[in-house]
Scaffold this motif. Structure first.
Motif, PDB file in Angstrom:
ATOM      1  N   LEU A  91       8.040  -8.692  18.930  1.00  0.00           N
ATOM      2  CA  LEU A  91       8.373  -9.980  18.330  1.00  0.00           C
ATOM      3  C   LEU A  91       7.203 -10.962  18.348  1.00  0.00           C
ATOM      4  O   LEU A  91       7.170 -11.895  17.545  1.00  0.00           O
ATOM      5  N   GLY A  92       6.257 -10.800  19.263  1.00  0.00           N
ATOM      6  CA  GLY A  92       5.148 -11.747  19.392  1.00  0.00           C
ATOM      7  C   GLY A  92       3.811 -11.108  19.108  1.00  0.00           C
ATOM      8  O   GLY A  92       3.704 -10.173  18.314  1.00  0.00           O
ATOM      9  N   ILE A  93       2.771 -11.608  19.766  1.00  0.00           N
ATOM     10  CA  ILE A  93       1.443 -11.008  19.669  1.00  0.00           C
ATOM     11  C   ILE A  93       0.940 -10.701  21.074  1.00  0.00           C
ATOM     12  O   ILE A  93       1.415 -11.287  22.060  1.00  0.00           O
ATOM     13  N   PRO A 126      14.006 -17.270  22.914  1.00  0.00           N
ATOM     14  CA  PRO A 126      15.405 -16.886  23.160  1.00  0.00           C
ATOM     15  C   PRO A 126      15.727 -15.443  22.799  1.00  0.00           C
ATOM     16  O   PRO A 126      16.767 -14.921  23.225  1.00  0.00           O
ATOM     17  N   HIS A 127      14.854 -14.791  22.016  1.00  0.00           N
ATOM     18  CA  HIS A 127      15.120 -13.417  21.592  1.00  0.00           C
ATOM     19  C   HIS A 127      14.603 -12.381  22.577  1.00  0.00           C
ATOM     20  O   HIS A 127      14.849 -11.184  22.393  1.00  0.00           O
ATOM     21  N   GLU A 151      14.382  -8.666  31.538  1.00  0.00           N
ATOM     22  CA  GLU A 151      12.964  -8.487  31.796  1.00  0.00           C
ATOM     23  C   GLU A 151      12.195  -9.802  31.855  1.00  0.00           C
ATOM     24  O   GLU A 151      11.319  -9.974  32.703  1.00  0.00           O
ATOM     25  N   TYR A 152      12.513 -10.733  30.970  1.00  0.00           N
ATOM     26  CA  TYR A 152      11.707 -11.954  30.855  1.00  0.00           C
ATOM     27  C   TYR A 152      12.282 -13.132  31.653  1.00  0.00           C
ATOM     28  O   TYR A 152      11.677 -14.191  31.694  1.00  0.00           O
ATOM     29  N   ASP A 163      13.697  -9.963  10.469  1.00  0.00           N
ATOM     30  CA  ASP A 163      14.922  -9.258  10.862  1.00  0.00           C
ATOM     31  C   ASP A 163      14.572  -8.170  11.866  1.00  0.00           C
ATOM     32  O   ASP A 163      14.121  -7.084  11.497  1.00  0.00           O
ATOM     33  N   PRO A 164      14.766  -8.413  13.169  1.00  0.00           N
ATOM     34  CA  PRO A 164      14.375  -7.431  14.189  1.00  0.00           C
ATOM     35  C   PRO A 164      15.264  -6.197  14.244  1.00  0.00           C
ATOM     36  O   PRO A 164      14.954  -5.256  14.963  1.00  0.00           O
TER      37      PRO A 164
END
Length: 489
Positions: A292-294, A340-341, A346-347, A392-393
């Motif tokens: 979702l990120g980098i 939030p996703h 884990e996070y 859209d994940p």
């Protein structure tokens, strides 16, 4: 003085594959001793540290309902079917065709039946909502990536269920028994020697089943076979997988199987003080929302395609990429819209390695990266996103960032503060190289001839994986080939 025990079958290693082999052997009326290197509070091998995800074929939720733990969310859940052809294709894709086709066929064909069989022995399974599904805007859930089923209670639940079932069937579990060598008589393997707190033990048996894992906990062997720098990797699972029984099997003529130069390795919390063999946090130290990120290195540069595929098909090789970066550390970067996703287990774990700042420049300062470099990376990434495509994940959405390296899917701009940086390093799970065997688990010599009395399953079985693997196929292989070995022992 050496203490001598006698049994029909001795299983070396008390993880998922070992217990599965023990269940299959006792089902045939065989007397079984399981030797587990760890004391009871440290037992379970790598299986204890897993999330319990297991890759199987199925025709959708209706096919799974009879043997999964029910969930009130089922009525609004979509579980796409996962066929044998898809399973086989996924193994071939991620290993770049280096998987053994005969072992692959057996795994694909037998995995579902093996789990149903284990369920009948008391193991409990469920849909893995928090790991393998996203909640859609209408409140429904869509599963993705071919990996849908896992053990209730994760790896801890898996080992507890296995142990309970084994004891109920009369398996003799010997904790604190570290196997050190094989006993050979007349060209046949007839037993195992083991070190204990009270001295040496010999366990004589008609069959020895090796399920003692790879060599990932041995820094010296990692450097020897995986290459320079692998001594710096963090051991995710059991500290007991030192490669002792691999070396013992090779010494009596076993042939190597599979890829001894690669392994399963993931992005792992870099700075938590107890980030190796942590039995309390186990799999929560992984950082698997990275698509979702980098991800940037200590120079502020991206170095891989975070969105190349679903996490299930990239996570087991990206730990290796982190290890190659300066200091063997990188940072997963997200903004307030993405936060939030991220996976809660884990996070949001205790003591997580994270820095938070209102601007990218402040974030860079907190993690010791040049602010101009990180800002340039983020700006270039944001400017290159194909914003005409919806994010859209739940699917490979084709929302691309056209930078070098590209981000092929799920490119979301990093532009809304606060910003988050999670420090990650390489966590090694298990090594892919093992012993060569036939499809029944008989260990083979260099000429392809079975070594009498010696069988193998689990992470010691080489040939299925190379360079990478599809998530959940390791536990599935332990079930399938553990069952096969136990069925002929």
């Amino acid at each position: 003085m050496t203490h001598i025990l006698a049994t029909d079958v001795v299983v070396v290693g008390g993880g998922n594959a070992g217990f599965t082999a023990a269940h299959a052997a006792t089902e045939r009326g065989r007397r079984v001793i399981v030797l587990e290197a760890g004391t009871e509070d440290m037992a379970g091998g790598n299986s204890f540290y897993t999330a319990g995800a297991t890759r199987i074929t199925h025709n959708g939720l209706d096919d799974l309902r009879p043997w999964l733990e029910p969930d009130e969310r089922w009525s609004t859940t979509v579980v796409p079917p996962y066929s044998a052809d898809e399973y086989r294709a996924d193994l071939e894709k991620v290993t770049e065709g280096r998987n053994d086709p005969e072992l692959t066929d057996v795994l694909v064909q037998d995995a579902t039946d093996a789990l149903i069989w284990l369920h009948e022995k008391g193991l409990k399974y469920r849909l893995m909502y928090e790991r393998q599904a996203y909640e859609r805007p209408d409140g429904s859930h869509l599963f993705w990536g071919g990996l849908h089923v896992g053990n209730v209670g994760g790896g801890e639940g898996l080992i507890a269920d296995h142990t309970r079932a084994a004891r109920a069937s009369g398996v003799d579990i010997r904790y604190g028994h570290r196997a050190t060598d094989l006993i050979v008589d007349g060209g046949r393997v007839v037993g195992v020697t083991a070190a204990t707190a009270d001295g040496e033990v010999e366990v004589r048996a008609e069959s020895v089943i090796l399920t003692a894992g790879g060599f990932e906990a041995n820094a010296g062997m990692r450097e020897e076979y995986l290459g320079e720098g692998w001594g710096n990797a963090k051991v995710r699972g059991t500290p007991y997988n030192q490669g002792d029984m691999l070396r013992a099997a090779l010494a009596v003529g076993a042939a190597r199987g599979g890829d001894w130069n690669s392994c399963h390795s993931v992005q792992w919390d870099a700075f938590t003080a107890t980030n190796e063999s942590n039995r309390e946090l186990t799999n929560r130290l992984t950082r698997q929302s990275y698509p979702l990120g980098i991800i940037v290195n200590r120079e502020g540069n991206r170095f891989l395609d975070e969105g190349a595929d679903f996490r299930n098909y990239t996570y087991a090789k990206y730990g290796r990429e982190i290890l190659r970066q300066p200091g063997s550390v990188a940072y997963q970067v997200f903004d307030a819209e993405l936060r939030p996703h991220l996976r809660t287990e884990e996070y949001d774990m205790p003591g997580i390695s994270v820095e938070v700042a209102d601007t990218i420049e402040e974030l860079a300062e907190k993690i010791g990266i040049d602010g101009a470099a990180l800002t340039a990376t983020v700006d270039a990434f944001n400017a290159s996103i194909d914003r005409d495509r919806p994010f859209d994940p739940t699917v490979k959405d084709g929302r691309r960032a056209d930078v070098v390296p590209p981000k092929s899917n799920w490119a979301a701009a990093i532009e809304t503060g606060p910003f988050y940086a999670f420090g990650v390093t390489c966590g090694i799970t298990f090594t892919f190289g093992g012993l060569k065997s036939d499809t029944e688990g008989r260990v083979l010599d260099a000429d392809g001839t079975p070594l009498p009395g010696l069988l193998v399953a689990g992470e010691m079985l080489g040939g299925l994986f190379s360079g990478n693997y599809p998530g959940g196929s390791g536990l599935a292989a332990g079930c399938v080939f553990g069952r096969r070995a136990g069925a002929i022992a």
